[in-house]
Design an enzyme around this catalytic site. Structure first.
Site, PDB file in Angstrom:
ATOM      1  N   ASP A 262       0.871  -1.172   0.000  1.00 44.02           N
ATOM      2  CA  ASP A 262       0.000   0.000   0.000  1.00 44.02           C
ATOM      3  C   ASP A 262       0.917   1.234   0.000  1.00 44.02           C
ATOM      4  O   ASP A 262       2.137   1.149   0.126  1.00 44.02           O
ATOM      5  CB  ASP A 262      -0.957  -0.027   1.208  1.00 44.02           C
ATOM      6  CG  ASP A 262      -2.152   0.881   0.980  1.00 44.02           C
ATOM      7  OD1 ASP A 262      -3.188   0.686   1.628  1.00 44.02           O
ATOM      8  OD2 ASP A 262      -2.052   1.788   0.126  1.00 44.02           O
TER       9      ASP A 262
HETATM   10  C1  GLC Z   1      -4.148   4.463  -0.149  1.00 43.58           C
HETATM   11  C2  GLC Z   1      -5.073   3.336   0.225  1.00 43.58           C
HETATM   12  C3  GLC Z   1      -5.198   2.283  -0.834  1.00 43.58           C
HETATM   13  C4  GLC Z   1      -5.025   2.882  -2.208  1.00 43.58           C
HETATM   14  C5  GLC Z   1      -3.595   3.394  -2.284  1.00 43.58           C
HETATM   15  C6  GLC Z   1      -3.283   4.035  -3.633  1.00 43.58           C
HETATM   16  O1  GLC Z   1      -3.391   4.876   0.965  1.00 43.58           O
HETATM   17  O2  GLC Z   1      -4.813   2.684   1.458  1.00 43.58           O
HETATM   18  O3  GLC Z   1      -6.476   1.672  -0.668  1.00 43.58           O
HETATM   19  O4  GLC Z   1      -5.258   1.901  -3.200  1.00 43.58           O
HETATM   20  O5  GLC Z   1      -3.294   4.303  -1.261  1.00 43.58           O
HETATM   21  O6  GLC Z   1      -4.019   5.202  -3.789  1.00 43.58           O
END
Ligand code: GLC
Length: 733
Positions: A262
């Site tokens: 993430d």
């Molecule tokens: C965010 C979220 C995730 C998302 C990622 C990219 O922090 O936790 O769900 O897909 O970043 O935007």
């Protein structure tokens, strides 16, 4: 490209070029639009490193993605295309209802076709991978990201996970499909205190019983990627957790696809306190087989040293690079780096009427009628006072609809004025008075929604035209930035100024139909008690205004059923239907009334139960029968029943099947959803329904963490919600 050529390509890469494949950067590094939401910081990455990067975060648009890809291929020595990945969680330009709403549809086929629509839009606009479905199981509405989940139930979440992955990936053809990335692995929804990014700690037995099955369902449905979660699992952050990512996900479950961290989660192993610096964080994540480092400089600045010093086995790096190259090959990017994205396709596939109609259809089925004292549906000539801050607002898409085309969002006012002949309207108040709490990001997002006309100073309730109104349709709820990522709250009441408006509406003495917009269950017992009807709209998306209005006038017979319990107050959290009995179950134990599992000040039951929801027709389930009296382990069970519609109105009912295992080697839930069917039924029709239970309906995780079916007595319940009490008990041996 065939695998031999792909292997030749990989073997020809330099160390820097290999490492580059494992790095994902956002649009700002490619002169694209910066849409990623999260801690963005200059990463100290040089242009050579950018030229080697393997994928791009949250950039879309055929023109933009083609431009970036063309420029990249000019500089890439081996012409390895970029993968474009983004958060098309529940929509692209056309936005579906927020997933709590999708979770209320109980319609597997509709969800699959709606997610196919998202893939159709996004792939035409150059997106190859979507960071969806989010299948985190949630039993704590204080967590802001309940917004993105389909609720509290392990079986139901698994059904939606399968439908969403199949919808996104469908025939995996370029230009109409995209790779799914199931997230957030794992158990992100179980953070302590409902606080985002917080510690998750539970027994492995509970993790496997409640949390893991929906991720497994997505992977079994073919999800090409998995995204790690920010939280710890058994004391180790998921992004560096070798047991979770390698032993379980890859070795036991056989997942061979790409694991992406993430946002900044590799770097965050440092503040978690399990890595002293970026080098240690890099080693930990790579050895946990996390293939792509999203938006940090860990992999790009540390992997080479780790390999050259012998601290990291080159095979670990090669395995990750191979998985990324295989994904690019599966996407067909070596043959067509644009995957058929084009301006022509965009025009033909994005924001089409057909897509907007899909959004409308799923919105129709996501909205939940929670109370109706006979006032709904309203006659189209009713004199309606449409009041409240959501009435004319386009902020009805939820925080993660980051690509939404707001201009095409239909407001409730527009919907009501199409469906009723005599409407007056006033917002009266803002959704939220103090936007300071949303900080700079909030102001940036909200700047596009400045009200262009000042509200009149005089309250609608004090105007002459209000006097002849038949009904107040009052819109209240949660601002879209009051939930979503980073949107955890300890107080889930409606804001004071909204409650003041509600009480003012009540004081007029006219009937009040309250419509609530939110990403999650809220604490609404006073509003429910005092309203003549309550409709829960969630964030109903692009066609929300039409969907709500057509439920108000009965064009649509509401069929939404809750996929998450609504607590009476925050103190009751977590409250969910498939709980364990305890040794002193309230209401069914010989202990005195005090010494049982209960609260002194609140009932154990929620305000609204899992599976609950009303319709405009009245149905009944009768003649429930099983095909046998007793069963052997391995048998499937055929259930037959009659569904009777006692009204003169067509509708849809969701037949829900629950099982109670009377005695297990470990405690078993008081009941567990094991199947459901959403059935259309005509006015005054009696319909014979049959539902099959396969053996998965009786399986469990025992104390030795084995998946087993234990012999004994089971009760099978067939009803319209989780409060069903009458069941049939069978022996299974
Ligand atoms: C965010 C979220 C995730 C998302 C990622 C990219 O922090 O936790 O769900 O897909 O970043 O935007």
């Amino acid at each position: 490209m065939n695998k031999t050529d792909l292997k030749t390509l990989m073997d020809s890469l330099t160390l820097d070029e290999k490492i580059g494949q494992l790095v994902q950067l956002s649009g700002e590094f490619f002169q694209g639009q910066e849409l990623s939401i999260g801690p963005s910081s200059k990463l100290g990455i040089n242009q050579d490193q950018i030229n080697n990067v393997g994928s791009v975060l949250n950039v879309s648009g055929a023109e933009m993605t083609r431009k970036i890809q063309e420029k990249h291929l000019e500089t890439s020595r081996h012409k390895i295309p970029l993968i474009f990945m983004g958060d098309l969680v529940y929509g692209f330009k056309t936005v579906l209802p927020s997933p709590m709403g999708i979770g209320s549809t109980w319609n597997r086929g509709l969800v699959e076709s709606a997610y196919k629509m998202i893939a159709n839009e996004g792939s035409a606009s150059g997106v190859h991978v979507t960071f969806s479905p989010m299948v985190d199981l949630v039993r704590d509405p204080r967590w802001g990201r309940v917004l993105e989940s389909t609720g509290e139930d392990v079986y139901l979440n698994g059904e939606y996970a399968r439908a969403m992955v199949k919808g996104f990936q469908n025939d995996f053809e370029p230009g109409t499909s995209m790779a799914a990335c199931v997230k957030h692995f794992a158990a992100y929804g179980a953070g302590e205190g409902g606080r985002d990014y917080n510690t998750v700690d539970m027994s492995r037995w509970r993790l496997m019983t409640d949390q893991l099955p929906a991720y497994k369902a997505a992977i079994d449905a073919g999800s090409k990627l998995v995204m790690t979660s920010f939280n710890t699992i058994e004391g180790v952050p998921a992004t560096g957790n070798k047991w979770l990512m390698k032993d379980l996900l890859r070795d036991e479950w056989g997942f061979e696809g790409v694991v992406i961290s993430d946002y900044a989660a590799v770097f965050e192993l440092i503040p978690h306190g399990v890595a002293k610096d970026e080098k240690e964080a890099t080693k930990m994540a790579l050895e946990a087989t996390v293939d792509i480092d999203m938006k940090t400089s860990c992999y790009v600045n540390n992997t080479k040293e780790l390999i050259e010093s012998g601290e990291l086995d080159i095979q670990v790096l090669d395995d990750s690079v191979w998985r990324v190259l295989c994904l690019k090959n599966e996407l067909g990017l070596f043959e067509d780096p644009y995957r058929e994205a084009s301006i022509e396709r965009e025009k033909a596939q994005v924001l089409t009427q057909e897509n907007l109609d899909v959004s409308k259809q799923i919105a129709d089925e996501s909205i939940v009628l929670l109370k109706n004292e006979g006032i709904l549906p309203l006659d189209k000539d009713s004199k309606v006072a449409l009041v409240g801050p959501f009435a004319d607002s386009r902020l009805v898409t939820g925080m993660w609809a980051i690509n939404a085309d707001y201009a095409s969002v239909v407001t409730l006012k527009q919907g009501v004025e199409k469906n009723f002949t005599n409407v007056i309207h006033s917002d009266e108040i803002e959704i939220k008075e103090d936007l300071e709490e949303f900080g700079a990001m909030g102001k940036m997002l909200l700047s596009q929604f400045k009200k262009d006309k000042p509200e009149s100073e005089v309250s609608i309730f004090d105007t002459e035209e209000f006097e002849d109104r038949d009904v107040i349709v009052l819109t209240l709820g949660e601002h879209i930035l009051s939930s979503g990522e980073g949107g955890s709250r300890t107080n889930l009441d409606l804001e004071n100024h909204q409650m003041e408006l509600f009480r003012k509406a009540k004081q007029t003495g006219k009937p009040v139909v309250t419509i609530i917009y939110s990403g999650r269950p809220l604490i609404v017992d006073e509003v429910v008690k005092e309203s003549d009807a309550v409709i829960w709209a969630w964030y109903p998306g692009s066609r929300g205004g039409d969907a709500v209005a057509e439920i108000l006038n009965g064009t649509t017979n509401p069929s939404g059923r809750l996929s998450m319990s609504f607590p009476i107050n925050v103190g009751q959290i977590p409250v969910y239907y498939n709980h364990f009995a305890t040794g002193r179950p309230f209401g069914s134990t010989s202990h005195s009334e005090r010494f049982v599992s209960r609260y002194l000040d609140t009932p154990n039951e929620p305000l609204f139960a899992f599976g609950e929801g009303l319709s405009y027709h009245q149905s009944e389930i009768k003649n429930v029968k099983l095909d046998k009296e007793s069963y052997k382990i391995g048998d499937s069970i055929e259930i037959t029943l009659d569904l009777i519609n006692h009204s003169d109105r067509d509708g849809q009912d969701t037949i829900q099947v629950y099982v109670k295992d009377h005695v297990g080697s470990v405690v078993r839930p008081v009941k567990q959803l094991v199947n459901f069917e959403k059935v259309a039924i005509s006015a005054n029709e009696t319909k014979s329904i049959s539902i099959t239970l396969d053996q998965d309906a009786f399986s469990m995780i025992n104390a030795q963490l084995e998946t087993v079916i234990e012999p004994g007595e089971f009760t099978i319940y067939v009803g319209f919600d989780s409060k069903v009490e009458e069941g049939i008990t069978i022996e299974m041996n």
